[in-house]
Scaffold this motif. Sequence first.
Motif, PDB file in Angstrom:
ATOM      1  N   ILE A 108      -2.592  -2.923  -1.902  1.00  0.00           N
ATOM      2  CA  ILE A 108      -2.421  -4.348  -1.610  1.00  0.00           C
ATOM      3  C   ILE A 108      -1.463  -4.993  -2.606  1.00  0.00           C
ATOM      4  O   ILE A 108      -0.526  -5.702  -2.235  1.00  0.00           O
ATOM      5  CB  ILE A 108      -3.785  -5.064  -1.639  1.00  0.00           C
ATOM      6  CG1 ILE A 108      -4.682  -4.536  -0.514  1.00  0.00           C
ATOM      7  CG2 ILE A 108      -3.612  -6.578  -1.519  1.00  0.00           C
ATOM      8  CD1 ILE A 108      -6.117  -5.012  -0.597  1.00  0.00           C
ATOM      9  N   ALA A 174      -1.291 -12.574  -1.814  1.00  0.00           N
ATOM     10  CA  ALA A 174      -1.023 -11.564  -0.782  1.00  0.00           C
ATOM     11  C   ALA A 174      -1.048 -12.176   0.610  1.00  0.00           C
ATOM     12  O   ALA A 174      -0.172 -11.910   1.440  1.00  0.00           O
ATOM     13  CB  ALA A 174      -2.041 -10.437  -0.886  1.00  0.00           C
ATOM     14  N   SER A 178      -6.300  -7.547   4.512  1.00  0.00           N
ATOM     15  CA  SER A 178      -6.857  -6.566   3.582  1.00  0.00           C
ATOM     16  C   SER A 178      -7.156  -7.199   2.227  1.00  0.00           C
ATOM     17  O   SER A 178      -8.158  -6.871   1.584  1.00  0.00           O
ATOM     18  CB  SER A 178      -5.895  -5.386   3.413  1.00  0.00           C
ATOM     19  OG  SER A 178      -4.613  -5.831   2.997  1.00  0.00           O
ATOM     20  N   ALA A 179      -6.305  -8.128   1.794  1.00  0.00           N
ATOM     21  CA  ALA A 179      -6.538  -8.820   0.524  1.00  0.00           C
ATOM     22  C   ALA A 179      -7.758  -9.730   0.619  1.00  0.00           C
ATOM     23  O   ALA A 179      -8.532  -9.850  -0.335  1.00  0.00           O
ATOM     24  CB  ALA A 179      -5.309  -9.628   0.133  1.00  0.00           C
TER      25      ALA A 179
END
Length: 216
Positions: A108, A174, A178-179
């Motif tokens: 990430i 980000a 996913s972050a």
Amino acid sequence: MAYFSPFNRLKSLLLHGNTLIKSGQCNLGVFYIKKKNFSHFYLLAVILGCYKMYYNETASIELPFVFLLHLIRRLYETVFIFKYRSYSKMHIMHYLAGHFYYFSVWEIVSRISLLSTVTCIVLVILQCFQFYLHVILASNTNHETLPHQFPYDILICPHYFVEVVMYIVICYCAGSKSAILMAIFTTLNLTISASYLKTSYEKVGIKKYAIFYGVY
């Protein structure tokens, strides 16, 4: 027998060290290893970070560098600052999950293309503050009480709070799903650990917020 319920088994995987002992979930069998092996997380994460930065596998240099400093600091703390007791354990699945977690975090962090100067400064300040908190915590030899210095006088786990804030900042930079999941996982994991410490300290008459002042 409550220990063998699926929920309690899940809790025993998430907890470690003092929180595991105080929760009563610790079955010191073959699936538990010494908590000092935390250093393996950070050692491998530092190696991975150096590899990515050396071979230019990152979208930018700022956040990977700041995150690498974080990992080096945590490695230093686990080896030289914290003195883990011989019976302080963590589940083998927690150990393996830690390696996977930091591998995922690097994926990430590596994709974040730009980080402002202000954000870098904020992250560095949080790093320094958490180091200060860890030094205070490590110097507390009586594990049945909390340090008296600020902010341990108002929170049981201020070092967890700082960790959560750091990952929220990374998540904000980000802006990816996913972050967001990473930040949620970190927050839930640390909140669960803090909740057990809060319960155990309340049994000896210490009543403070666990991790979020004014909330919990």
